[in-house]
Design an enzyme around this catalytic site. Structure first.
Site, PDB file in Angstrom:
ATOM      1  N   ASN A 151       0.791  -1.243   0.000  1.00 54.33           N
ATOM      2  CA  ASN A 151       0.000   0.000   0.000  1.00 54.33           C
ATOM      3  C   ASN A 151       0.816   1.282   0.000  1.00 54.33           C
ATOM      4  O   ASN A 151       0.364   2.304  -0.517  1.00 54.33           O
ATOM      5  CB  ASN A 151      -0.997  -0.005   1.168  1.00 54.33           C
ATOM      6  CG  ASN A 151      -0.312  -0.058   2.510  1.00 54.33           C
ATOM      7  OD1 ASN A 151       0.798  -0.577   2.628  1.00 54.33           O
ATOM      8  ND2 ASN A 151      -0.944   0.487   3.517  1.00 54.33           N
ATOM      9  N   GLU A 247       4.841  -4.266  12.127  1.00 56.60           N
ATOM     10  CA  GLU A 247       3.839  -3.202  11.917  1.00 56.60           C
ATOM     11  C   GLU A 247       2.669  -3.864  11.213  1.00 56.60           C
ATOM     12  O   GLU A 247       2.748  -4.148  10.016  1.00 56.60           O
ATOM     13  CB  GLU A 247       4.414  -2.090  11.029  1.00 56.60           C
ATOM     14  CG  GLU A 247       5.541  -1.295  11.636  1.00 56.60           C
ATOM     15  CD  GLU A 247       5.077  -0.422  12.776  1.00 56.60           C
ATOM     16  OE1 GLU A 247       3.872  -0.143  12.895  1.00 56.60           O
ATOM     17  OE2 GLU A 247       5.943  -0.025  13.577  1.00 56.60           O
ATOM     18  N   LEU A 248       1.590  -4.119  11.951  1.00 55.24           N
ATOM     19  CA  LEU A 248       0.508  -4.923  11.379  1.00 55.24           C
ATOM     20  C   LEU A 248      -0.763  -4.091  11.190  1.00 55.24           C
ATOM     21  O   LEU A 248      -0.728  -2.869  11.201  1.00 55.24           O
ATOM     22  CB  LEU A 248       0.274  -6.152  12.264  1.00 55.24           C
ATOM     23  CG  LEU A 248       1.549  -6.951  12.592  1.00 55.24           C
ATOM     24  CD1 LEU A 248       1.253  -8.095  13.541  1.00 55.24           C
ATOM     25  CD2 LEU A 248       2.222  -7.472  11.327  1.00 55.24           C
ATOM     26  N   CYS A 281      -3.041   1.505   6.985  1.00 56.01           N
ATOM     27  CA  CYS A 281      -3.306   0.766   8.225  1.00 56.01           C
ATOM     28  C   CYS A 281      -3.907   1.634   9.316  1.00 56.01           C
ATOM     29  O   CYS A 281      -4.504   1.100  10.243  1.00 56.01           O
ATOM     30  CB  CYS A 281      -2.026   0.112   8.703  1.00 56.01           C
ATOM     31  SG  CYS A 281      -0.716   1.290   8.745  1.00 56.01           S
TER      32      CYS A 281
END
Ligand SMILES: NC(=O)C1=CN([C@@H]2O[C@H](COP(=O)(O)OP(=O)(O)OC[C@H]3O[C@@H](n4cnc5c(N)ncnc54)[C@H](OP(=O)(O)O)[C@@H]3O)[C@@H](O)[C@H]2O)C=CC1
Ligand SMILES: O=C(O)[C@H](O)COP(=O)(O)O
Length: 472
Positions: A151, A247-248, A281
């Site tokens: 993204n 980093e989810l 996110c």
């Protein structure tokens, strides 16, 4: 058609096996890229290890290379922006902002390369240690493996490679298979800026082959991963005791309290709900509005949403481009249908044309609906109302995720109360959850991940603290 090679130990290599990369709006193939074989992945890690062990770059040299790369990124802004808009599908306007932010991330990394330091430790104040002198130093971890998502394919690579190099590490980078081209361009700019061979190795290939191989390579000392929680968990399981920064995902929430400036809240929140077709996110997914102002807020929010234009990312009038694939758009559409069947109200949007998904606003959403409790990663927002702030905070904290949240309020005490109570990595007051300045500490709690980004904080993660004690 242009072909993009991979980079191993300073050599640009074209392989037999190739991957086609598509423009996400038209679906046309725009380039091919080389896929790394098992042997080449092995060589990439070996090259990074050798570079790190044999050719330590002094901090000032790291500063110069990162600074120069940042300048080159800016000098190629339009060209890089066009490539991002093509391979991601985000609008050209958004893509150019991503390039500008990448230059910032690299410049901040360059500056931080000169500020890595330990501290004096007063061991002499311990009985029996009167003649000792001690201090800490920070040393690079060694080989860093960076695995990145689709993204934000340039700035999120910069957020990993920049601090890793600034800290004195060598890197193996594996970008997302659907957006690998811009990573190749960045690697070319690093080379042009004078980065010696082996410091940055770029391998391309699927997560299930190249990614898995990297996860099992014991020569890698640290993984820095941005992507989905499912893959993040898998990576953590594969890598044993080695360090992993994750980093989810998230399902970010915004509170619009009864004392908020409704117009300001609606204006800022719309912009941060549908950017990059909601595939950010920290994109706003859940809006909790106080019942006293709900009607006014929904009206203002829907009015602004209806003004957004969906379409060709290269058309300056477009606000929302396609999602990454039709498959993902179909998934979002199904989740919206499920929510409507379970009692949500469609305020606007809800229509799909291929990978294009109209900005969609739902109201009367419930916590157990997928559009609320799962990560949507689509241009869809769910609004619900609350009466008591603490009850609202409890609902927000029910989430498995905790990356960032926002609150609109005119009252300082309310803002502080929320800052202490909402379980997230960052709270944004009088703006939506989607605020990131590239120098700030950034990262989540719970299933949103572990460890911080932002060059200064990433460098701390990517170095080891070592104490040195002198017996005088
Ligand atoms: N917290 C944050 O800062 C951010 C989080 N994200 C999250 O990323 C997700 C979207 O990105 P997406 O690219 O779809 O995420 P994925 O998790 O599908 O992929 C991310 C990267 O991991 C690779 N990968 C896939 N499987 C494996 C594996 N078994 N071992 C090692 N690597 C693997 C992928 O390769 P391949 O492409 O070949 O499958 C890709 O390079 C969302 O959940 C989003 O929230 C996104 C941006 C920022
Ligand atoms: O991780 C992401 O998706 C982004 O880094 C956070 O959003 P932004 O970079 O678009 O602000």
């Amino acid at each position: 058609m242009e072909h993009y090679p991979i980079l191993i130990d300073g050599r640009w290599i074209s392989t037999e096996e190739k991957l086609e990369v598509k423009e996400k709006y038209s679906g046309k193939t725009i380039a091919t890229v080389s896929i790394a074989s098992e042997v080449l992945v092995e060589q990439a890690v070996a090259a990074a290890q050798t570079a790190y062990r044999t050719n330590a770059l002094p901090p000032y040299r790291r500063y110069e290379i990162l600074k120069r790369t940042s300048e080159l990124v800016l000098a190629n802004k339009q060209q890089l922006g066009r490539l991002i808009a093509q391979e991601v599908g985000k609008t050209l306007k958004e893509a150019v902002v991503e390039v500008e932010r990448t230059a910032q991330t690299l410049e901040i990394s360059a500056e931080e390369a000169k500020r890595i330091h330990g501290e004096g430790i007063p061991v002499e104040s311990s009985p029996g240690a009167e003649n000792r002198l001690a201090f800490t130093i920070r040393v690079p971890v060694g080989v860093v493996c960076a695995i990145t998502p689709f993204n934000v394919p340039l700035n999120l690579v910069a957020h990993k490679v920049g601090p890793a190099l600034a800290a004195g590490n060598a890197v193996v980078l594996k970008p997302a298979s659907v957006t690998p081209l811009i990573a190749v361009k960045l690697a070319q700019l690093f080379e042009q800026a004078g980065l010696p061979p082996g410091y940055l190795n770029l391998v391309i290939g699927s997560g299930s082959s190249v990614g898995e191989q990297l996860a099992q390579d014991e020569r890698i000392n640290l993984y820095t991963f941005t992507g989905s929680p499912a893959v993040g968990k898998q990576l953590k399981q594969r890598t044993g005791l080695r360090k992993v920064l994750l980093e989810l995902g998230s399902n970010s929430a915004v509170i619009v309290h009864k004392d908020a400036d409704v117009e300001l809240a609606a204006g800022l929140t719309v912009g941060k709900s549908f950017g990059n077709a909601g595939q950010v996110c920290i994109s706003v997914q859940r809006i909790y509005v106080h019942q006293d102002i709900k009607e006014r807020f929904v009206k203002a929010f829907v009015q602004r949403t209806l003004a957004l234009r969906t379409g060709d990312p290269f058309d300056p009038a477009t606000d929302v481009g396609p999602m990454i694939s039709e498959k993902e758009a179909v998934r979002a559409e199904q989740w919206v249908h499920e929510a409507l069947e379970a009692g949500a109200t469609l305020e606007c949007g809800g229509k799909r044309d291929g990978a294009l998904f109209q900005p969609t606003v739902l109201s009367h959403v419930k916590e157990e609906m997928k559009v609320t409790c799962e990560e949507l990663f689509a241009p869809v927002v769910g609004i619900s109302e609350y009466t008591e702030l603490d009850e609202c905070i409890e609902r927000i904290n029910l989430s498995r995720y905790g990356l960032q949240a926002g609150i609109f309020t005119a009252n300082l005490s309310t803002a502080f109360h929320a800052a202490r109570r909402i379980h997230v990595g960052g709270l944004i007051v009088n703006d939506a959850s989607q605020f990131r300045a590239d120098l700030m500490p950034y990262g989540g709690v719970k299933e949103s991940g572990w460890g911080k980004e932002g060059p200064k904080y990433a460098i701390e993660e990517m170095t080891e603290e070592r104490i040195v004690v002198f017996n005088l």
